[in-house]
Design a protein around this motif. Structure first.
Motif, PDB file in Angstrom:
ATOM      1  N   VAL A 138       7.932 -11.150 -14.449  1.00 55.59           N
ATOM      2  CA  VAL A 138       7.911  -9.719 -15.066  1.00 55.59           C
ATOM      3  C   VAL A 138       6.815  -9.402 -15.381  1.00 55.59           C
ATOM      4  O   VAL A 138       6.164  -8.403 -14.878  1.00 55.59           O
ATOM      5  CB  VAL A 138       8.939  -9.317 -15.745  1.00 55.59           C
ATOM      6  N   ILE A 139       6.053 -10.158 -16.239  1.00 52.73           N
ATOM      7  CA  ILE A 139       4.818  -9.779 -16.776  1.00 52.73           C
ATOM      8  C   ILE A 139       3.551  -9.657 -15.672  1.00 52.73           C
ATOM      9  O   ILE A 139       2.841  -8.837 -15.544  1.00 52.73           O
ATOM     10  CB  ILE A 139       4.281 -10.604 -17.940  1.00 52.73           C
ATOM     11  N   VAL A 140       3.632 -10.595 -14.895  1.00 55.06           N
ATOM     12  CA  VAL A 140       3.003 -10.873 -13.566  1.00 55.06           C
ATOM     13  C   VAL A 140       3.058  -9.554 -12.690  1.00 55.06           C
ATOM     14  O   VAL A 140       1.896  -9.080 -12.289  1.00 55.06           O
ATOM     15  CB  VAL A 140       3.088 -11.971 -12.913  1.00 55.06           C
TER      16      VAL A 140
ATOM     17  N   GLY B 289       4.001  -6.801 -13.555  1.00 58.07           N
ATOM     18  CA  GLY B 289       3.648  -5.636 -14.104  1.00 58.07           C
ATOM     19  C   GLY B 289       2.162  -5.497 -13.898  1.00 58.07           C
ATOM     20  O   GLY B 289       1.384  -4.342 -13.741  1.00 58.07           O
ATOM     21  N   GLY B 290       1.446  -6.560 -14.071  1.00 60.04           N
ATOM     22  CA  GLY B 290      -0.138  -6.695 -13.808  1.00 60.04           C
ATOM     23  C   GLY B 290      -0.627  -6.203 -12.406  1.00 60.04           C
ATOM     24  O   GLY B 290      -1.407  -5.600 -12.330  1.00 60.04           O
ATOM     25  N   GLU B 291       0.039  -6.782 -11.482  1.00 60.43           N
ATOM     26  CA  GLU B 291      -0.161  -6.428 -10.114  1.00 60.43           C
ATOM     27  C   GLU B 291       0.189  -5.154  -9.803  1.00 60.43           C
ATOM     28  O   GLU B 291      -0.803  -4.204  -9.283  1.00 60.43           O
ATOM     29  CB  GLU B 291       0.689  -7.555  -9.074  1.00 60.43           C
TER      30      GLU B 291
ATOM     31  N   TRP C 255      -0.025  -2.622 -11.960  1.00 55.52           N
ATOM     32  CA  TRP C 255      -0.996  -1.442 -12.724  1.00 55.52           C
ATOM     33  C   TRP C 255      -2.428  -1.885 -11.725  1.00 55.52           C
ATOM     34  O   TRP C 255      -2.970  -0.754 -11.740  1.00 55.52           O
ATOM     35  CB  TRP C 255      -1.275  -1.897 -14.184  1.00 55.52           C
ATOM     36  N   ILE C 256      -2.626  -3.074 -11.380  1.00 55.17           N
ATOM     37  CA  ILE C 256      -3.958  -3.134 -10.605  1.00 55.17           C
ATOM     38  C   ILE C 256      -3.959  -2.209  -9.317  1.00 55.17           C
ATOM     39  O   ILE C 256      -4.883  -1.545  -8.981  1.00 55.17           O
ATOM     40  CB  ILE C 256      -4.191  -4.795 -10.252  1.00 55.17           C
TER      41      ILE C 256
ATOM     42  N   ASP D  26      -3.828   1.580 -10.078  1.00 54.95           N
ATOM     43  CA  ASP D  26      -5.217   1.990 -10.762  1.00 54.95           C
ATOM     44  C   ASP D  26      -6.284   2.138  -9.695  1.00 54.95           C
ATOM     45  O   ASP D  26      -7.044   3.073  -9.736  1.00 54.95           O
ATOM     46  CB  ASP D  26      -5.950   0.894 -11.664  1.00 54.95           C
TER      47      ASP D  26
ATOM     48  N   ALA E 221      -7.905   5.716  -8.260  1.00 55.01           N
ATOM     49  CA  ALA E 221      -9.427   5.920  -8.160  1.00 55.01           C
ATOM     50  C   ALA E 221      -9.531   6.549  -6.578  1.00 55.01           C
ATOM     51  O   ALA E 221     -10.564   7.554  -6.313  1.00 55.01           O
ATOM     52  CB  ALA E 221     -10.347   4.549  -8.268  1.00 55.01           C
TER      53      ALA E 221
ATOM     54  N   ARG F 156       2.359 -14.790  -5.372  1.00 55.38           N
ATOM     55  CA  ARG F 156       1.796 -14.620  -6.788  1.00 55.38           C
ATOM     56  C   ARG F 156       2.754 -14.203  -7.669  1.00 55.38           C
ATOM     57  O   ARG F 156       2.829 -14.563  -9.051  1.00 55.38           O
ATOM     58  CB  ARG F 156       0.639 -13.751  -6.915  1.00 55.38           C
TER      59      ARG F 156
END
Lengths: 354, 107
Positions: free
Chosen positions: B40-42, B44-46, B48-49, B52, B56, B93
Protein backbone atom coordinates in the motif's frame (compact mmCIF):
# COMPACT_ATOMS: atom_id res chain seq x y z
CA UNK A 1 4.64 25.48 -10.68
CA UNK A 2 6.56 25.38 -7.44
CA UNK A 3 9.71 23.28 -7.66
CA UNK A 4 11.20 21.54 -4.65
CA UNK A 5 14.18 23.46 -3.35
CA UNK A 6 16.95 21.34 -1.89
CA UNK A 7 18.83 24.51 -0.99
CA UNK A 8 22.52 23.86 -0.48
CA UNK A 9 22.33 20.45 -2.13
CA UNK A 10 21.68 19.29 -5.67
CA UNK A 11 18.34 17.97 -6.88
CA UNK A 12 17.94 14.19 -6.90
CA UNK A 13 18.53 12.67 -10.33
CA UNK A 14 14.93 12.69 -11.58
CA UNK A 15 11.70 14.52 -10.88
CA UNK A 16 10.29 11.09 -10.00
CA UNK A 17 12.83 10.77 -7.16
CA UNK A 18 11.94 14.20 -5.82
CA UNK A 19 8.22 13.32 -5.92
CA UNK A 20 8.90 10.02 -4.17
CA UNK A 21 10.93 11.70 -1.40
CA UNK A 22 8.17 14.23 -0.96
CA UNK A 23 5.67 11.39 -0.60
CA UNK A 24 7.88 9.53 1.88
CA UNK A 25 8.26 12.71 3.91
CA UNK A 26 4.47 12.84 4.16
CA UNK A 27 4.31 9.15 5.14
CA UNK A 28 6.83 9.80 7.93
CA UNK A 29 5.03 12.97 8.91
CA UNK A 30 1.81 10.98 9.26
CA UNK A 31 3.47 8.22 11.29
CA UNK A 32 5.49 10.51 13.56
CA UNK A 33 3.42 13.63 14.06
CA UNK A 34 -0.13 12.43 13.58
CA UNK A 35 -0.24 8.72 14.45
CA UNK A 36 2.47 8.39 17.11
CA UNK A 37 0.78 10.69 19.68
CA UNK A 38 -2.29 8.42 19.55
CA UNK A 39 -0.10 5.35 19.95
CA UNK A 40 1.70 7.01 22.84
CA UNK A 41 -1.67 7.47 24.54
CA UNK A 42 -2.55 3.82 24.10
CA UNK A 43 0.88 2.67 25.27
CA UNK A 44 0.61 4.96 28.30
CA UNK A 45 -2.72 3.34 29.20
CA UNK A 46 -1.21 -0.15 28.92
CA UNK A 47 1.62 0.97 31.22
CA UNK A 48 -0.78 2.49 33.75
CA UNK A 49 -2.96 -0.64 33.80
CA UNK A 50 0.17 -2.68 34.50
CA UNK A 51 0.91 -0.43 37.49
CA UNK A 52 4.01 1.17 35.91
CA UNK A 53 5.00 4.80 36.59
CA UNK A 54 4.56 7.35 33.75
CA UNK A 55 8.36 7.51 33.35
CA UNK A 56 10.30 4.28 33.69
CA UNK A 57 13.75 2.76 33.33
CA UNK A 58 14.89 0.14 30.81
CA UNK A 59 14.24 -2.76 33.17
CA UNK A 60 10.66 -1.68 33.84
CA UNK A 61 10.01 -1.21 30.13
CA UNK A 62 11.44 -4.66 29.48
CA UNK A 63 8.68 -6.14 31.66
CA UNK A 64 6.06 -4.18 29.77
CA UNK A 65 7.37 -4.67 26.22
CA UNK A 66 5.64 -8.00 25.36
CA UNK A 67 2.25 -6.50 26.22
CA UNK A 68 2.92 -3.35 24.17
CA UNK A 69 4.16 -5.33 21.18
CA UNK A 70 0.80 -7.14 21.10
CA UNK A 71 -0.95 -3.85 20.25
CA UNK A 72 -2.06 -3.87 16.56
CA UNK A 73 -1.45 -0.11 16.40
CA UNK A 74 2.14 -0.50 17.59
CA UNK A 75 2.73 -3.34 15.13
CA UNK A 76 1.30 -1.36 12.21
CA UNK A 77 3.29 1.74 13.17
CA UNK A 78 6.52 -0.24 13.24
CA UNK A 79 5.77 -1.70 9.81
CA UNK A 80 5.09 1.72 8.30
CA UNK A 81 8.21 3.25 9.88
CA UNK A 82 10.49 0.45 8.66
CA UNK A 83 8.99 0.17 5.18
CA UNK A 84 9.12 3.94 4.71
CA UNK A 85 12.86 3.93 5.42
CA UNK A 86 13.57 0.89 3.25
CA UNK A 87 11.54 2.10 0.28
CA UNK A 88 12.99 5.62 0.36
CA UNK A 89 16.59 4.36 0.44
CA UNK A 90 15.97 1.76 -2.25
CA UNK A 91 14.54 4.17 -4.77
CA UNK A 92 17.26 6.76 -4.21
CA UNK A 93 20.04 4.23 -4.38
CA UNK A 94 18.67 2.64 -7.56
CA UNK A 95 18.34 6.04 -9.15
CA UNK A 96 21.90 7.16 -8.38
CA UNK A 97 23.33 3.74 -9.26
CA UNK A 98 21.73 3.93 -12.71
CA UNK A 99 24.22 6.70 -13.57
CA UNK A 100 26.99 5.74 -11.19
CA UNK A 101 29.88 6.86 -13.38
CA UNK A 102 28.50 10.38 -13.67
CA UNK A 103 27.93 10.84 -9.91
CA UNK A 104 31.30 9.34 -8.97
CA UNK A 105 32.87 11.59 -11.57
CA UNK A 106 31.43 14.65 -9.86
CA UNK A 107 33.13 13.66 -6.60
CA UNK A 108 36.47 13.14 -8.37
CA UNK A 109 36.15 16.39 -10.27
CA UNK A 110 35.67 18.31 -7.01
CA UNK A 111 38.79 16.67 -5.58
CA UNK A 112 40.79 17.79 -8.62
CA UNK A 113 39.28 21.29 -8.53
CA UNK A 114 39.86 21.79 -4.79
CA UNK A 115 42.87 19.69 -3.72
CA UNK A 116 44.36 19.63 -0.23
CA UNK A 117 41.04 19.71 1.61
CA UNK A 118 40.19 15.98 1.66
CA UNK A 119 42.60 13.99 3.82
CA UNK A 120 42.61 10.20 3.93
CA UNK A 121 44.91 7.20 3.91
CA UNK A 122 43.84 4.54 1.37
CA UNK A 123 45.10 1.89 3.84
CA UNK A 124 42.76 3.09 6.60
CA UNK A 125 40.81 0.19 8.11
CA UNK A 126 37.18 0.97 8.86
CA UNK A 127 35.97 -0.78 12.05
CA UNK A 128 33.11 -3.18 11.58
CA UNK A 129 30.93 -1.16 13.93
CA UNK A 130 30.96 1.63 11.33
CA UNK A 131 29.89 -0.75 8.54
CA UNK A 132 26.33 -1.37 9.70
CA UNK A 133 23.46 -0.29 7.44
CA UNK A 134 22.75 2.63 9.79
CA UNK A 135 19.09 3.72 9.56
CA UNK A 136 18.70 0.83 7.07
CA UNK A 137 20.65 2.72 4.38
CA UNK A 138 21.89 -0.16 2.18
CA UNK A 139 25.67 -0.39 2.54
CA UNK A 140 25.58 2.15 5.35
CA UNK A 141 27.95 5.10 5.23
CA UNK A 142 31.01 3.16 4.11
CA UNK A 143 29.80 0.54 1.64
CA UNK A 144 28.79 2.60 -1.38
CA UNK A 145 30.76 5.41 -3.07
CA UNK A 146 27.48 7.27 -3.59
CA UNK A 147 26.40 7.00 0.07
CA UNK A 148 26.69 10.76 0.60
CA UNK A 149 24.23 11.61 -2.17
CA UNK A 150 21.78 8.99 -0.97
CA UNK A 151 22.20 10.02 2.68
CA UNK A 152 21.39 13.66 2.04
CA UNK A 153 18.14 13.00 0.23
CA UNK A 154 17.15 10.24 2.65
CA UNK A 155 17.71 12.49 5.65
CA UNK A 156 15.52 15.15 4.04
CA UNK A 157 12.71 12.71 4.84
CA UNK A 158 13.89 12.39 8.45
CA UNK A 159 14.35 16.12 9.02
CA UNK A 160 10.97 16.92 7.40
CA UNK A 161 12.50 19.77 5.40
CA UNK A 162 14.55 21.23 8.25
CA UNK A 163 17.85 20.61 6.49
CA UNK A 164 17.26 21.95 2.98
CA UNK A 165 19.26 25.04 3.92
CA UNK A 166 21.09 23.18 6.73
CA UNK A 167 18.73 24.91 9.16
CA UNK A 168 19.03 22.38 11.98
CA UNK A 169 22.80 22.25 11.57
CA UNK A 170 22.98 26.03 11.75
CA UNK A 171 20.98 26.01 14.96
CA UNK A 172 23.34 23.39 16.44
CA UNK A 173 26.32 25.56 15.58
CA UNK A 174 24.61 28.55 17.18
CA UNK A 175 24.04 26.50 20.36
CA UNK A 176 27.74 25.57 20.68
CA UNK A 177 29.78 26.65 23.65
CA UNK A 178 32.84 28.72 22.69
CA UNK A 179 35.93 29.46 24.80
CA UNK A 180 35.42 32.17 27.42
CA UNK A 181 38.36 34.17 26.03
CA UNK A 182 36.60 34.40 22.65
CA UNK A 183 39.60 33.03 20.72
CA UNK A 184 38.36 30.69 17.99
CA UNK A 185 41.16 29.81 15.56
CA UNK A 186 40.48 26.11 14.93
CA UNK A 187 37.19 24.18 15.22
CA UNK A 188 36.62 20.44 14.88
CA UNK A 189 33.36 18.71 13.91
CA UNK A 190 33.58 15.04 14.95
CA UNK A 191 31.38 12.60 13.05
CA UNK A 192 30.82 15.29 10.44
CA UNK A 193 29.01 13.05 7.92
CA UNK A 194 28.29 15.11 4.78
CA UNK A 195 29.64 18.27 6.41
CA UNK A 196 26.46 20.24 7.07
CA UNK A 197 27.62 21.42 10.52
CA UNK A 198 31.19 21.90 9.30
CA UNK A 199 30.18 24.35 6.55
CA UNK A 200 27.78 26.10 8.94
CA UNK A 201 30.72 26.46 11.39
CA UNK A 202 32.91 28.04 8.73
CA UNK A 203 30.13 30.42 7.74
CA UNK A 204 29.66 31.47 11.41
CA UNK A 205 33.41 31.67 12.10
CA UNK A 206 35.04 32.65 8.79
CA UNK A 207 38.34 33.47 10.49
CA UNK A 208 38.69 29.93 11.90
CA UNK A 209 40.17 26.83 10.29
CA UNK A 210 37.39 24.23 10.36
CA UNK A 211 37.97 20.46 10.26
CA UNK A 212 35.36 17.74 9.79
CA UNK A 213 36.31 14.22 10.89
CA UNK A 214 34.42 11.07 9.94
CA UNK A 215 35.08 7.36 9.59
CA UNK A 216 33.23 7.08 6.26
CA UNK A 217 35.08 8.14 3.13
CA UNK A 218 32.00 8.22 0.83
CA UNK A 219 30.38 10.74 3.18
CA UNK A 220 33.55 12.82 3.35
CA UNK A 221 33.90 12.88 -0.43
CA UNK A 222 30.34 14.18 -0.73
CA UNK A 223 31.03 16.70 2.08
CA UNK A 224 34.11 17.90 0.23
CA UNK A 225 32.26 18.23 -3.08
CA UNK A 226 29.40 20.07 -1.42
CA UNK A 227 31.69 22.50 0.46
CA UNK A 228 33.66 23.06 -2.75
CA UNK A 229 30.49 23.85 -4.70
CA UNK A 230 29.40 26.22 -1.92
CA UNK A 231 32.81 27.93 -1.90
CA UNK A 232 33.23 27.20 1.81
CA UNK A 233 36.78 26.29 2.87
CA UNK A 234 36.69 23.27 5.20
CA UNK A 235 39.16 20.41 5.75
CA UNK A 236 37.65 16.92 5.77
CA UNK A 237 39.60 14.01 7.26
CA UNK A 238 38.92 10.29 7.49
CA UNK A 239 39.77 8.86 10.89
CA UNK A 240 38.60 7.45 14.20
CA UNK A 241 37.36 9.82 16.87
CA UNK A 242 39.22 7.78 19.50
CA UNK A 243 42.62 8.17 17.81
CA UNK A 244 42.61 11.43 15.88
CA UNK A 245 45.60 12.51 13.85
CA UNK A 246 45.53 15.98 15.34
CA UNK A 247 48.09 17.57 17.71
CA UNK A 248 47.47 18.05 21.44
CA UNK A 249 45.81 21.33 22.47
CA UNK A 250 45.15 22.26 18.83
CA UNK A 251 41.41 23.12 18.75
CA UNK A 252 39.48 25.92 20.45
CA UNK A 253 36.09 24.25 20.07
CA UNK A 254 34.82 20.76 19.27
CA UNK A 255 31.32 19.73 18.18
CA UNK A 256 29.96 16.17 18.18
CA UNK A 257 26.50 16.21 16.59
CA UNK A 258 24.49 12.96 16.88
CA UNK A 259 27.71 10.92 16.95
CA UNK A 260 27.70 9.08 20.26
CA UNK A 261 24.41 7.18 19.92
CA UNK A 262 25.75 5.53 16.75
CA UNK A 263 29.05 4.24 18.19
CA UNK A 264 29.67 1.26 20.51
CA UNK A 265 29.65 1.95 24.23
CA UNK A 266 33.26 0.87 24.73
CA UNK A 267 34.39 3.73 22.47
CA UNK A 268 32.71 6.49 24.54
CA UNK A 269 35.62 6.85 26.96
CA UNK A 270 38.49 6.76 24.40
CA UNK A 271 36.64 9.27 22.20
CA UNK A 272 36.06 11.66 25.12
CA UNK A 273 39.71 11.33 26.19
CA UNK A 274 40.93 12.12 22.68
CA UNK A 275 38.65 15.15 22.45
CA UNK A 276 40.11 16.32 25.78
CA UNK A 277 43.61 15.84 24.33
CA UNK A 278 43.06 17.85 21.13
CA UNK A 279 41.20 20.72 22.87
CA UNK A 280 43.47 23.49 24.15
CA UNK A 281 43.14 24.60 27.79
CA UNK A 282 39.99 26.70 28.00
CA UNK A 283 38.64 25.02 24.86
CA UNK A 284 34.95 24.09 24.72
CA UNK A 285 33.13 20.86 23.83
CA UNK A 286 29.52 20.64 22.65
CA UNK A 287 27.85 17.24 22.40
CA UNK A 288 24.41 17.30 20.76
CA UNK A 289 22.76 13.90 20.86
CA UNK A 290 19.72 11.90 21.86
CA UNK A 291 18.74 12.16 25.55
CA UNK A 292 20.72 9.84 27.81
CA UNK A 293 18.81 9.63 31.03
CA UNK A 294 17.50 6.05 31.26
CA UNK A 295 14.08 7.36 32.27
CA UNK A 296 11.43 7.78 29.59
CA UNK A 297 7.69 7.23 29.08
CA UNK A 298 6.81 3.77 27.74
CA UNK A 299 6.05 5.06 24.23
CA UNK A 300 9.51 6.66 23.99
CA UNK A 301 11.10 3.38 25.04
CA UNK A 302 9.07 1.59 22.39
CA UNK A 303 10.40 3.98 19.73
CA UNK A 304 13.97 3.82 21.08
CA UNK A 305 14.00 0.03 20.97
CA UNK A 306 12.43 0.06 17.52
CA UNK A 307 15.25 2.34 16.31
CA UNK A 308 17.89 0.16 17.91
CA UNK A 309 16.60 -3.12 16.54
CA UNK A 310 14.65 -2.34 13.39
CA UNK A 311 16.09 0.97 12.21
CA UNK A 312 19.65 -0.36 12.61
CA UNK A 313 20.95 1.85 15.38
CA UNK A 314 22.42 -1.04 17.33
CA UNK A 315 24.35 1.01 19.88
CA UNK A 316 21.74 3.65 20.62
CA UNK A 317 20.26 1.77 23.57
CA UNK A 318 23.59 1.78 25.39
CA UNK A 319 23.95 5.53 24.92
CA UNK A 320 20.42 6.14 26.16
CA UNK A 321 21.22 4.36 29.43
CA UNK A 322 24.69 5.94 29.87
CA UNK A 323 25.58 8.82 32.19
CA UNK A 324 27.50 10.82 29.61
CA UNK A 325 27.92 13.97 31.71
CA UNK A 326 29.62 11.87 34.41
CA UNK A 327 32.07 10.51 31.83
CA UNK A 328 32.98 14.06 30.79
CA UNK A 329 33.73 14.86 34.44
CA UNK A 330 35.90 11.77 34.82
CA UNK A 331 37.85 12.77 31.70
CA UNK A 332 38.74 16.12 33.31
CA UNK A 333 36.15 18.49 31.82
CA UNK A 334 34.61 21.18 34.01
CA UNK A 335 31.54 23.41 33.97
CA UNK A 336 29.44 20.57 32.50
CA UNK A 337 25.91 21.61 31.67
CA UNK A 338 22.93 19.96 29.96
CA UNK A 339 20.49 21.95 27.85
CA UNK A 340 17.40 20.62 26.10
CA UNK A 341 16.81 22.56 22.91
CA UNK A 342 14.04 20.58 21.25
CA UNK A 343 12.02 17.45 21.63
CA UNK A 344 14.58 14.91 20.50
CA UNK A 345 18.04 16.24 21.28
CA UNK A 346 20.04 17.11 24.37
CA UNK A 347 23.04 19.47 24.38
CA UNK A 348 25.85 18.67 26.80
CA UNK A 349 28.40 21.47 27.16
CA UNK A 350 31.82 21.21 28.82
CA UNK A 351 35.11 23.10 29.07
CA UNK A 352 38.71 21.90 29.37
CA UNK A 353 40.27 23.57 32.42
CA UNK A 354 42.81 26.32 31.76
CA UNK B 1 42.91 -2.18 18.51
CA UNK B 2 40.83 -2.82 15.43
CA UNK B 3 40.50 -6.54 16.11
CA UNK B 4 39.14 -5.93 19.61
CA UNK B 5 36.92 -3.16 18.28
CA UNK B 6 35.41 -5.51 15.68
CA UNK B 7 34.84 -8.28 18.18
CA UNK B 8 33.06 -6.06 20.69
CA UNK B 9 30.94 -4.31 18.12
CA UNK B 10 29.73 -7.62 16.74
CA UNK B 11 28.77 -8.70 20.22
CA UNK B 12 26.87 -5.50 20.78
CA UNK B 13 25.06 -5.85 17.49
CA UNK B 14 23.92 -9.30 18.49
CA UNK B 15 22.81 -8.08 21.90
CA UNK B 16 20.67 -5.44 20.26
CA UNK B 17 18.82 -8.25 18.48
CA UNK B 18 19.11 -6.92 14.93
CA UNK B 19 17.46 -9.06 12.25
CA UNK B 20 19.98 -11.31 10.50
CA UNK B 21 21.14 -10.11 7.06
CA UNK B 22 18.43 -10.82 4.51
CA UNK B 23 15.82 -11.49 7.21
CA UNK B 24 12.80 -9.20 7.16
CA UNK B 25 10.98 -9.12 10.49
CA UNK B 26 7.21 -9.04 10.64
CA UNK B 27 5.37 -6.96 13.21
CA UNK B 28 1.78 -7.82 12.34
CA UNK B 29 0.25 -11.22 13.20
CA UNK B 30 1.17 -12.72 9.82
CA UNK B 31 4.00 -11.78 7.42
CA UNK B 32 1.44 -11.38 4.62
CA UNK B 33 -0.07 -8.43 6.48
CA UNK B 34 3.32 -6.74 6.68
CA UNK B 35 3.87 -7.27 2.95
CA UNK B 36 0.42 -5.96 2.06
CA UNK B 37 0.87 -2.85 4.17
CA UNK B 38 4.18 -2.23 2.44
CA UNK B 39 2.49 -2.72 -0.93
CA UNK B 40 0.00 0.00 0.00
CA UNK B 41 2.84 2.38 0.83
CA UNK B 42 4.54 1.56 -2.48
CA UNK B 43 1.29 2.14 -4.35
CA UNK B 44 0.82 5.51 -2.70
CA UNK B 45 4.32 6.53 -3.79
CA UNK B 46 3.71 5.48 -7.37
CA UNK B 47 0.41 7.31 -7.36
CA UNK B 48 1.93 10.56 -6.12
CA UNK B 49 4.82 10.38 -8.60
CA UNK B 50 2.33 10.16 -11.44
CA UNK B 51 0.02 12.82 -10.10
CA UNK B 52 2.90 15.19 -9.58
CA UNK B 53 4.16 14.68 -13.12
CA UNK B 54 0.70 14.97 -14.64
CA UNK B 55 0.03 18.19 -12.76
CA UNK B 56 3.29 19.64 -14.08
CA UNK B 57 2.52 18.51 -17.62
CA UNK B 58 -1.08 19.70 -17.73
CA UNK B 59 -0.07 23.00 -16.21
CA UNK B 60 2.59 23.50 -18.89
CA UNK B 61 0.24 22.47 -21.72
CA UNK B 62 -2.48 24.77 -20.51
CA UNK B 63 -0.17 27.73 -19.90
CA UNK B 64 1.29 27.41 -23.40
CA UNK B 65 -2.18 27.06 -24.95
CA UNK B 66 -1.25 23.68 -26.50
CA UNK B 67 -3.86 21.31 -25.09
CA UNK B 68 -7.20 21.95 -23.50
CA UNK B 69 -8.08 19.69 -20.53
CA UNK B 70 -11.08 18.21 -22.39
CA UNK B 71 -8.82 16.94 -25.23
CA UNK B 72 -6.96 14.72 -22.75
CA UNK B 73 -10.23 12.98 -21.90
CA UNK B 74 -10.72 11.71 -25.45
CA UNK B 75 -7.12 11.08 -26.58
CA UNK B 76 -6.01 7.60 -27.80
CA UNK B 77 -2.24 6.92 -27.61
CA UNK B 78 -0.47 5.73 -30.79
CA UNK B 79 2.12 3.48 -29.09
CA UNK B 80 -0.18 1.16 -27.16
CA UNK B 81 2.59 -1.45 -26.65
CA UNK B 82 4.80 0.96 -24.69
CA UNK B 83 1.79 1.92 -22.63
CA UNK B 84 1.06 -1.74 -21.87
CA UNK B 85 4.69 -2.30 -20.85
CA UNK B 86 4.51 0.61 -18.45
CA UNK B 87 1.44 -0.88 -16.82
CA UNK B 88 3.20 -4.25 -16.45
CA UNK B 89 6.13 -2.51 -14.76
CA UNK B 90 3.78 -0.70 -12.40
CA UNK B 91 2.05 -3.91 -11.32
CA UNK B 92 5.41 -5.66 -10.84
CA UNK B 93 6.70 -2.88 -8.61
CA UNK B 94 3.47 -2.76 -6.69
CA UNK B 95 3.32 -6.44 -5.92
CA UNK B 96 7.05 -7.11 -5.54
CA UNK B 97 6.87 -6.91 -1.71
CA UNK B 98 4.78 -10.11 -1.78
CA UNK B 99 7.83 -11.97 -3.10
CA UNK B 100 9.51 -11.55 0.26
CA UNK B 101 7.18 -14.24 1.60
CA UNK B 102 8.88 -17.61 1.82
CA UNK B 103 7.58 -20.34 -0.45
CA UNK B 104 5.93 -23.05 1.61
CA UNK B 105 5.37 -20.91 4.70
CA UNK B 106 2.12 -21.99 6.31
CA UNK B 107 -0.74 -19.81 7.49
Amino acid sequence: MEQRNPGKHPQPPRREDASHMEYMTEVRNFAVRSWFPEIAGEVGEIAAQAGMPPVMDARQYGQLAPEIDRSPAVAGWKRVMRSQQQLAWRKLQDSYAADREFWEGRLTEAEERNPGRLHYDPAFKVPRSACEDIHLQPGGYCGDNLAGYVFYHGTRVFYQGDNDQDEIHGSCVDAMRLPADGQVRRILDIGCSIGQCATALKERHPQAEVWGLDVALPMLRYAHMRATDMGVDVHFQQGLAESMEQPDDSFDAVLAYILFHEVPEHTFEPIVRDIFRVLRPGGALTVIDTPNANAFPAANWMWKLFDAQYNCEPYSQAFGAFDFAALLGEAGFEDIRKETTNTFLLNTLATKPR
Amino acid sequence: MNAKHDELSREQVERAGLPAPGEEPHFLPHPVMDRLLEAVIVLGGELWIERDRRRALESLLRSKGLVAPEEIETHAEADSEARKQELTTLVTRLLDPLRAMRAGSAF
